[in-house]
Write an enzyme that holds these catalytic residues in place. Structure first.
Site, PDB file in Angstrom:
ATOM      1  N   ASP A  32     -95.712  -1.929   1.413  1.00 44.21           N
ATOM      2  CA  ASP A  32     -94.452  -1.650   2.096  1.00 44.21           C
ATOM      3  C   ASP A  32     -93.907  -0.306   1.618  1.00 44.21           C
ATOM      4  O   ASP A  32     -93.940   0.012   0.430  1.00 44.21           O
ATOM      5  CB  ASP A  32     -93.441  -2.774   1.801  1.00 44.21           C
ATOM      6  CG  ASP A  32     -92.271  -2.746   2.772  1.00 44.21           C
ATOM      7  OD1 ASP A  32     -92.165  -3.682   3.592  1.00 44.21           O
ATOM      8  OD2 ASP A  32     -91.462  -1.792   2.717  1.00 44.21           O
ATOM      9  N   ASN A  88     -89.910 -12.683   8.552  1.00 42.55           N
ATOM     10  CA  ASN A  88     -88.611 -12.563   9.207  1.00 42.55           C
ATOM     11  C   ASN A  88     -88.852 -12.631  10.710  1.00 42.55           C
ATOM     12  O   ASN A  88     -89.575 -11.799  11.259  1.00 42.55           O
ATOM     13  CB  ASN A  88     -87.941 -11.239   8.833  1.00 42.55           C
ATOM     14  CG  ASN A  88     -87.595 -11.179   7.350  1.00 42.55           C
ATOM     15  OD1 ASN A  88     -87.209 -12.182   6.756  1.00 42.55           O
ATOM     16  ND2 ASN A  88     -87.745 -10.011   6.747  1.00 42.55           N
ATOM     17  N   GLN A  95     -85.524  -9.119  10.935  1.00 47.15           N
ATOM     18  CA  GLN A  95     -86.749  -8.424  11.381  1.00 47.15           C
ATOM     19  C   GLN A  95     -86.384  -7.076  11.991  1.00 47.15           C
ATOM     20  O   GLN A  95     -85.487  -6.990  12.837  1.00 47.15           O
ATOM     21  CB  GLN A  95     -87.507  -9.275  12.414  1.00 47.15           C
ATOM     22  CG  GLN A  95     -88.848  -8.657  12.798  1.00 47.15           C
ATOM     23  CD  GLN A  95     -89.671  -9.539  13.733  1.00 47.15           C
ATOM     24  OE1 GLN A  95     -89.236 -10.610  14.148  1.00 47.15           O
ATOM     25  NE2 GLN A  95     -90.865  -9.077  14.068  1.00 47.15           N
ATOM     26  N   VAL A  97     -89.193  -4.523  12.402  1.00 42.88           N
ATOM     27  CA  VAL A  97     -90.397  -4.030  13.084  1.00 42.88           C
ATOM     28  C   VAL A  97     -90.974  -5.200  13.875  1.00 42.88           C
ATOM     29  O   VAL A  97     -91.324  -6.239  13.287  1.00 42.88           O
ATOM     30  CB  VAL A  97     -91.438  -3.488  12.077  1.00 42.88           C
ATOM     31  CG1 VAL A  97     -92.686  -3.010  12.830  1.00 42.88           C
ATOM     32  CG2 VAL A  97     -90.857  -2.345  11.247  1.00 42.88           C
ATOM     33  N   HIS A 101     -95.468  -9.687  10.834  1.00 45.62           N
ATOM     34  CA  HIS A 101     -95.971  -9.319   9.503  1.00 45.62           C
ATOM     35  C   HIS A 101     -95.522 -10.343   8.477  1.00 45.62           C
ATOM     36  O   HIS A 101     -94.431 -10.899   8.558  1.00 45.62           O
ATOM     37  CB  HIS A 101     -95.502  -7.921   9.092  1.00 45.62           C
ATOM     38  CG  HIS A 101     -94.039  -7.670   9.278  1.00 45.62           C
ATOM     39  ND1 HIS A 101     -93.476  -7.400  10.511  1.00 45.62           N
ATOM     40  CD2 HIS A 101     -93.007  -7.664   8.398  1.00 45.62           C
ATOM     41  CE1 HIS A 101     -92.168  -7.243  10.371  1.00 45.62           C
ATOM     42  NE2 HIS A 101     -91.855  -7.405   9.110  1.00 45.62           N
ATOM     43  N   HIS A 103     -94.617 -10.674   4.583  1.00 41.96           N
ATOM     44  CA  HIS A 103     -94.305  -9.944   3.353  1.00 41.96           C
ATOM     45  C   HIS A 103     -94.887 -10.722   2.183  1.00 41.96           C
ATOM     46  O   HIS A 103     -94.645 -11.929   2.058  1.00 41.96           O
ATOM     47  CB  HIS A 103     -92.786  -9.879   3.124  1.00 41.96           C
ATOM     48  CG  HIS A 103     -92.012  -9.102   4.135  1.00 41.96           C
ATOM     49  ND1 HIS A 103     -91.592  -7.807   3.925  1.00 41.96           N
ATOM     50  CD2 HIS A 103     -91.547  -9.439   5.365  1.00 41.96           C
ATOM     51  CE1 HIS A 103     -90.895  -7.382   4.972  1.00 41.96           C
ATOM     52  NE2 HIS A 103     -90.847  -8.352   5.860  1.00 41.96           N
TER      53      HIS A 103
HETATM   54  P1  5GP Z   1     -88.928  -6.651   8.543  1.00 39.98           P
HETATM   55  O1  5GP Z   1     -87.540  -6.224   8.143  1.00 39.98           O
HETATM   56  O2  5GP Z   1     -89.203  -6.350  10.001  1.00 39.98           O
HETATM   57  O3  5GP Z   1     -89.282  -8.046   8.155  1.00 39.98           O
HETATM   58  O4  5GP Z   1     -89.904  -5.756   7.674  1.00 39.98           O
HETATM   59  C1  5GP Z   1     -90.340  -4.495   8.054  1.00 39.98           C
HETATM   60  C2  5GP Z   1     -90.872  -3.856   6.795  1.00 39.98           C
HETATM   61  O5  5GP Z   1     -91.649  -2.742   7.158  1.00 39.98           O
HETATM   62  C3  5GP Z   1     -89.779  -3.342   5.846  1.00 39.98           C
HETATM   63  O6  5GP Z   1     -89.926  -3.978   4.596  1.00 39.98           O
HETATM   64  C4  5GP Z   1     -90.009  -1.855   5.817  1.00 39.98           C
HETATM   65  O7  5GP Z   1     -89.778  -1.292   4.543  1.00 39.98           O
HETATM   66  C5  5GP Z   1     -91.456  -1.727   6.233  1.00 39.98           C
HETATM   67  N1  5GP Z   1     -91.783  -0.495   6.916  1.00 39.98           N
HETATM   68  C6  5GP Z   1     -91.096   0.063   7.941  1.00 39.98           C
HETATM   69  N2  5GP Z   1     -91.694   1.196   8.357  1.00 39.98           N
HETATM   70  C7  5GP Z   1     -92.800   1.342   7.579  1.00 39.98           C
HETATM   71  C8  5GP Z   1     -93.833   2.338   7.533  1.00 39.98           C
HETATM   72  O8  5GP Z   1     -93.871   3.301   8.301  1.00 39.98           O
HETATM   73  N3  5GP Z   1     -94.800   2.163   6.605  1.00 39.98           N
HETATM   74  C9  5GP Z   1     -94.819   1.099   5.745  1.00 39.98           C
HETATM   75  N4  5GP Z   1     -95.804   1.029   4.864  1.00 39.98           N
HETATM   76  N5  5GP Z   1     -93.857   0.155   5.755  1.00 39.98           N
HETATM   77  C10 5GP Z   1     -92.863   0.264   6.666  1.00 39.98           C
END
Ligand code: 5GP
Length: 115
Positions: A32, A88, A95, A97, A101, A103
């Site tokens: 991440d 998420n 969430q 993205v 996914h 975590h």
């Molecule tokens: P969510 O909040 O959707 O459950 O998690 C999305 C995760 O993707 C976050 O923890 C964020 O830090 C990670 N993330 C967002 N953009 C990027 C990226 O461009 N590269 C990587 N490696 N992680 C990302």
């Protein structure tokens, strides 16, 4: 960029860089970019499923594969004392993205309940 073409699809296609720790024909795992624990790895399907809620019965074995990949990646990261696996689902869960996914968080004591 189509609705399903997120940042994570670009990482799968190597259009944006990521620190990839595991890959096979169905899944990818990478660190991440904004880690919330000493180890914070994301496991994603290569199939662009936006949310867990969008998974369908034909994704049955893919879903199992993602969990087993999470286990494998956690083991390879040395998280023998424990780790947390989080999905998420949707905006209210945080969430951001919209490409499914998992975590994997570890390397520190986790608290419960989560925020
Ligand atoms: P969510 O909040 O959707 O459950 O998690 C999305 C995760 O993707 C976050 O923890 C964020 O830090 C990670 N993330 C967002 N953009 C990027 C990226 O461009 N590269 C990587 N490696 N992680 C990302």
């Amino acid at each position: 960029m189509s609705e399903q073409d997120t940042l994570f699809s670009k990482i799968i296609r190597r259009e944006i860089p990521a620190d990839i720790v595991y890959e096979d024909d169905m899944a990818l795992a990478f660190k991440d970019i904004n880690p919330q624990a000493p180890v914070h790895i994301l496991v994603i399907p290569k199939k662009p499923i936006p949310r867990l809620a969008d998974a369908v019965p034909e994704d049955h074995s893919l879903m199992g594969h993602l969990l087993l990949t999470a286990k494998r990646v956690a083991q390879e990261a040395g998280l023998e004392n424990g780790y947390r696996v989080v999905i998420n689902n949707g905006a209210e869960a945080g969430q951001t993205v919209f490409h499914l996914h998992l975590h994997i968080l570890g390397g520190r004591q986790m608290q419960w309940p989560p925020g």
